[in-house]
Design a protein around this motif. Structure first.
Motif: not given
Length: 145
Positions: A46-49, A55-64, A68-72
């Motif tokens: 999953v990718n969420r903005f 100028g941009g956004a915070t992009l969060e990524r994690w395994s569906a 526990s592997d959430l990164s932003a």
């Protein structure tokens, strides 16, 4: 004339400009992705903005399957556009209709030395399908919160 799709000499035009990606993203855009591996297994990401601005956004990524592997991290719209700036000498571009879980989409197809990328004309941003070394990544859904 300055073409915002061209990011430098020797590069092909990108499918979308930074402004087009920004305008199509908005706060809360969530992209669900399926990754199919050569051994027949698959996983989902999953990718969420969030926190979007000019100028941009915070992009969060994690395994569906396991968050526990959430990164932003902060990304700019231009950085996202640069991901699709391919070398003109080693890349070919064509149009192709692609049937994926997102639906039947008209795409620009970029065949590169490292893989093939399909960018849906109706979904500015990341490729809706990507294939490299037997790995297939496919956008399953795009949601707006």
């Amino acid at each position: 004339m300055n073409d915002p799709h061209l990011l430098g000499p020797g590069l092909l035009p990108t499918p979308f400009t930074a402004a087009e990606i920004r305008d199509a993203t908005g706060r809360g855009k969530t992209i669900r992705i399926r990754i199919d591996l050569p051994d027949g297994t698959s996983s989902s990401r999953v990718n969420r903005f969030s926190e979007t601005d000019a100028g941009g956004a915070t992009l969060e990524r994690w395994s569906a399957e396991d968050r526990s592997d959430l990164s932003a991290n902060r990304v700019t719209w231009l950085e996202l556009q640069r991901h699709a700036a391919f070398d003109a000498e080693t890349t070919s571009v064509s149009t192709e209709s692609l049937s994926i879980p997102l639906g039947e989409v008209e795409c620009l197809r970029y065949d590169t030395e490292g893989g093939t990328f399909w960018f849906s004309l109706a979904h500015p941003g990341m490729p809706v399908h990507y294939e490299s070394a037997g790995v297939r990544t496919t956008v399953v859904s795009v949601e707006y919160n």
